[in-house]
Design an enzyme around this catalytic site. Structure first.
Site, PDB file in Angstrom:
ATOM      1  CE  LYS A 178      -0.277  33.654  37.187  1.00 14.75           C
ATOM      2  NZ  LYS A 178       1.193  33.790  37.067  1.00 14.75           N
ATOM      3  N   GLY A 229      -1.518  44.158  37.754  1.00 19.26           N
ATOM      4  CA  GLY A 229      -0.692  43.949  36.565  1.00 19.26           C
ATOM      5  C   GLY A 229      -1.007  44.984  35.511  1.00 19.26           C
ATOM      6  CB  THR A 233      -2.954  41.554  31.928  1.00 19.98           C
ATOM      7  OG1 THR A 233      -1.727  41.747  31.246  1.00 19.98           O
ATOM      8  CG2 THR A 233      -3.113  40.102  32.304  1.00 19.98           C
ATOM      9  N   GLY A 234      -5.533  43.300  32.543  1.00 21.95           N
ATOM     10  CA  GLY A 234      -6.735  43.532  33.355  1.00 21.95           C
ATOM     11  C   GLY A 234      -7.992  43.490  32.509  1.00 21.95           C
ATOM     12  CD  GLU A 252      -4.560  48.568  43.540  1.00 27.54           C
ATOM     13  OE1 GLU A 252      -5.494  49.344  43.768  1.00 27.54           O
ATOM     14  OE2 GLU A 252      -3.394  48.790  43.890  1.00 27.54           O
ATOM     15  CB  CYS A 287       1.627  50.641  39.498  1.00 27.49           C
ATOM     16  SG  CYS A 287       1.556  50.608  41.299  1.00 27.49           S
ATOM     17  CD  GLU A 388       2.787  50.904  33.559  1.00 30.28           C
ATOM     18  OE1 GLU A 388       2.305  49.911  32.983  1.00 30.28           O
ATOM     19  OE2 GLU A 388       2.695  51.085  34.780  1.00 30.28           O
TER      20      GLU A 388
END
Ligand code: NAD
Length: 485
Positions: A178, A229, A233-234, A252, A287, A388
């Site tokens: 996706k 991401g 969200t992880g 990641e 990242c 971040e």
């Protein structure tokens, strides 16, 4: 991809067919340089994910039954076919992401290099024999999970979709990919190329947003999920996956990465690296960007002007123009978030040393443009030092003693990359031991090297990608004990 009155209309690839969503929904995608609508893709729903899982199940057994050489051959052919359309993909990527064309061309080339690496590493998916008893034979086999779900972010859409599929399918898995909803078009081109080379159903591409990703995470037949991401969200994905079944989730995630420049460093090279490490060519949306520059007080007044000079000479402009050093942010959300962090940094007392606003002049009236921005006088209690931004914002901090630099480097919730500048080998080794990061450069920055595992400590992730570890992570170990009958 079909072009509908200049609009690029992507389709999902499910079981070897190009399809729209069963729900009938579409997601628009715009060029972030000028906010013009450039295309749309289906808004995949849970029914589409279920269709993709059925197609993947049908394809996977025959795929796994091929010899490794057969799978590797097809992957190498996929690499060739991607290279034939590299120019077109890079252009599409530049208008859909806002990242500059040269870097997007490099992304396509790198993804092919990684596809070939995965093809070549296939025979390393070996088990072991264990001398547990003298009369029996004890060994392990590495078997594919079956179906892998792969959810990717907006910043390197083609690179992540193309290169990461190879590591997942070479062990014999089928995959459902996706792409991100704000730059989904290149994944649809990837679908076209895949469909010419690989058996139907081995690679399926389902477009859509967070709900589509969640449907992948929730599907009970997808035990292996790989995500790139945001850390938030992880964490959500880990929670969601755990509500459904016991799943193998690798993540990641984000970073707030330090670059430490010691007094004995090559200051010219380190100053250039401080700018290069920010990945301005894709607006700092990386990242691994070294967004915290930790300067020893004795070199501060030498390095900072060199950094500001280099940044002052950068030229924001059309991502399709090879002369542009940076383009726009990927989306309004990214733009707003970056501008908000710039305000927060000012309020927290940091000094704005460069940038901090939308560039002026023709070509910047519309679109999500932010100047390359530098804050000095940053301290570790400020949000700009902790969180971040995922934008073109560099924070500069000062240190006196090396213990202080180490403490500052480690005083964040992230631990993805670190760049260390010193010629003192003993000091370098100490820093390497004590810095909490998964990917470290000494006298270097930015580059990812072949077969070197990439991944994060702390909230930057779990698991490693980009080498043999990534391939192994798509297999389950089966232990076999053969006893004398
Ligand atoms: P994001 O987390 O917002 O979205 C990433 C993907 O997850 C998208 O495809 C999105 O649709 C999907 N998604 C969103 N919510 C979901 C949910 N609840 N369940 C399942 N899927 C969901 O991230 P982004 O803004 O696209 O990317 C930026 C982030 O990615 C940054 O934090 C960056 O550091 C990180 N990143 C990490 C690496 C790495 O290698 N560590 C590489 C690139 C980017």
């Amino acid at each position: 991809m079909a072009k509908d009155e200049n609009l690029i209309v992507g389709r999902m690839l499910i079981g070897g067919e190009f399809v729209e969503s069963e729900g009938g929904g579409w997601i628009d995608t715009i060029n972030p340089a000028n906010e013009r609508l450039i295309g749309r893709v289906p808004d995949g729903n849970a029914a589409d994910v279920a269709r993709a899982v059925e197609a993947a199940s049908r394809a996977q057994k025959d795929w796994a039954a091929l010899d490794m050489a057969g799978r590797a051959d097809l992957l190498n052919r996929l690499g060739d076919a991607i290279m034939e359309r590299a120019g077109e993909i890079a252009e599409l990527e530049a208008i859909d992401t806002g990242n500059t064309i040269g870097k997007m061309q490099a992304d396509v080339e790198k993804s092919v290099e990684r596809i070939r690496l995965a093809a070549g590493l296939g025979l390393e998916l070996k088990g072991e024999t264990i001398p547990s008893t003298s009369s029996g034979l004890h060994f392990t086999l590495r078997t594919p999970y079956g179906i892998v779900g792969r959810i990717i972010p907006f910043n390197h859409p083609f690179g992540f979709a193309a290169s990461r599929l190879a590591s997942a399918i070479i062990p014999g898995n089928a995959i459902i990919i996706k792409p991100c909803e704000t730059s989904p078009l290149s994944a649809c081109v990837l679908g076209e190329i895949v469909n010419e080379i690989l058996p139907p159903g081995v690679v399926n591409i389902v477009t859509g947003g967070a709900a589509t990703g969640e449907a992948i995470v929730r599907h009970p037949k997808i035990k292996r999920i790989a995500f790139i991401g945001h850390s938030g969200t992880g964490m959500k994905i880990q929670r969601t996956a755990a509500e459904v079944a016991v799943k193998h989730v690798t993540l990641e995630l984000g970073g707030k990465n330090p670059m430490i420049i010691c007094p004995d460093a090559d200051l010219e090279a380190a100053s250039a690296a401080a700018v290069r490490g920010m990945n301005f060519a894709w607006q700092g949306q990386s990242c691994g960007s070294t967004s915290r520059l930790l300067l020893h007080e004795s070199v501060y007044d030498t390095v900072l002007p060199k950094v500001l000079d280099r940044i002052g000479r950068m030229k924001a402009g059309d991502p399709l123009d090879p002369a542009s050093s940076m383009g726009p942010m990927n989306s309004k959300m990214q733009y707003d978030k970056t501008m908000e962090y710039i305000e927060i940094a000012k309020q927290d007392g940091a000094t704005l040393a460069a940038g901090g606003k939308r560039p002026e002049g023709a070509g910047f009236e519309n679109g999500f443009w932010v100047e390359p921005t530098v804050f000095t006088d940053v301290t570790m209690d400020m949000r700009i030092a902790q969180e971040e931004v995922f934008g073109p914002v560099l924070s500069v901090l000062k240190w006196k003693e090396i213990d202080e630099a180490i403490e500052m480097a480690n005083a964040v919730d992230y631990g993805l990359t670190a760049s260390l500048w010193t010629k003192d080998l003993g000091l370098a080794l100490r820093l390497v031991r004590e810095i909490e990061a998964g990917y470290i450069w000494v006298n270097g920055c930015g580059t990812h090297y072949r077969n070197v595992p990439h991944g994060g400590f702390k909230n930057s992730g779990t698991g490693r990608e980009e080498g043999i570890d990534e391939l192994l992570s798509y297999t389950e170990v089966k232990a076999v004990n053969i006893l004398a009958g």
